[in-house]
Design an enzyme around this catalytic site. Structure first.
Site, PDB file in Angstrom:
ATOM      1  N   HIS A   1       0.455  -1.029   0.254  1.00 18.85           N
ATOM      2  CA  HIS A   1       0.234   0.177  -0.212  1.00 18.85           C
ATOM      3  C   HIS A   1       0.926   1.134   0.093  1.00 18.85           C
ATOM      4  CE1 HIS A   1      -2.797  -3.409   1.078  1.00 18.85           C
ATOM      5  NE2 HIS A   1      -2.635  -3.382   2.284  1.00 18.85           N
ATOM      6  N   CYS A   2       1.969   1.079  -0.458  1.00 17.44           N
ATOM      7  CA  CYS A   2       2.970   2.971  -0.240  1.00 17.44           C
ATOM      8  C   CYS A   2       3.576   2.765   1.223  1.00 17.44           C
ATOM      9  CB  CYS A   2       2.396   3.490  -1.730  1.00 17.44           C
ATOM     10  SG  CYS A   2       2.262   3.152  -3.698  1.00 17.44           S
ATOM     11  N   ALA A   3       3.296   1.761   2.191  1.00 19.16           N
ATOM     12  CA  ALA A   3       3.376   1.933   2.881  1.00 19.16           C
ATOM     13  C   ALA A   3       4.371   1.153   3.322  1.00 19.16           C
ATOM     14  CB  ALA A   3       2.227   2.538   3.953  1.00 19.16           C
TER      15      ALA A   3
END
Length: 265
Positions: free
Chosen positions: A221-223
């Protein structure tokens, strides 16, 4: 980097210890896209301003789920992306305080943002035109406006209450799946359900759900930093919206039970 507890909540006292005279900018997500945590934005802004820092809030995950009042938050900048609020991709919005925008130089040059040009000097327009160089993304701006009208017609408070009821229902049902662990259990959450199932890759869960017509996202999640805080590299994330129903939740849980039991390839 502000630390969080085991539920995914920002530790405000630890955050303040990171602040100092050299701190110039604080930037954070209003709602975590990986955990669903609603961050105590007003408190963080107050802490940052005590140290003379400017504050930017990424509201991409917030504006479609909850009311947002930039004056109450007292943030210096607030941004969000159009596709997160049911609009087109490739467009978004930025709010900035008038005094901050007045003191900033433009980052891009082009038509409409200049008041006067000679060979000797250039004079820029006042904000916001100073930051709107060139021909705007007109078609997507119209689409974003229509999306915001849609959300306004439903009523953001009504959306918030409806999604909260769905969230409570979904969390209780998901915990019936053997081996399923919810990631992000903050007291204040938006409609984001992030989870893993023991022994099953998140990518395989996402692919199997897709075959049943159930749309989720699997991955980091790009996290990645926040997921690694929980010892993970990826989760499955189901996001709730006003068009979702309890039947959707039941279908998700029923399919996860079949996946967990090995009855769905």
């Amino acid at each position: 980097m502000a630390p969080v507890d085991d539920r995914g909540q920002v530790l405000l006292e630890e955050f303040e210890r990171l602040m100092g005279a050299r701190t110039r900018m604080v930037s954070f997500a209003h709602v975590s896209n990986a955990l669903g945590t609603v961050v105590p934005a007003r408190e963080i802004v107050e802490i940052a301003h005590r140290y003379g820092a400017r504050v930017h809030i990424d509201g991409a995950q917030a504006v479609s789920h909850m009311p947002v009042d930039v004056q109450q938050l007292d943030c210096d900048f607030y941004t969000f992306s159009g596709h997160k609020v049911f609009g087109p991709t490739g467009i978004g919005a930025v709010f900035g305080k008038a005094d901050v925008l007045e003191s900033m130089p433009p980052w891009q040059g082009g038509g409409n943002m200049i008041a006067d040009v000679t060979f000797e000097r250039t004079t820029y327009q006042s904000p916001p035109a100073r930051y709107e160089a060139g021909t705007g993304n007109i078609a997507d701006a119209v689409g974003l406006g229509a999306a915001l009208d849609y959300v306004s017609a439903l009523g953001i408070e009504s959306i918030q209450h409806y999604e909260h009821d769905l969230l409570v229902y979904a969390q209780e049902r998901l915990l019936r799946v053997p081996g399923l662990q919810m990631i992000g259990t903050a007291r204040e959450k938006a409609g984001v359900l992030s989870f893993v199932i023991d022994g099953i890759r998140t990518e395989d869960i996402g692919a199997a759900l897709d075959q049943e017509g159930i749309a989720v996202r699997s991955g980091h999640h790009c996290a990645q930093p926040i997921l690694r805080r929980f010892g993970l590299e990826s989760t499955v994330r189901a996001s709730l919206a006003p068009y979702n129903t309890r039947d959707d939740i039941d279908a998700l849980v029923a399919t996860l039970l079949r996946i967990q039991a090995g009855r769905l390839s």
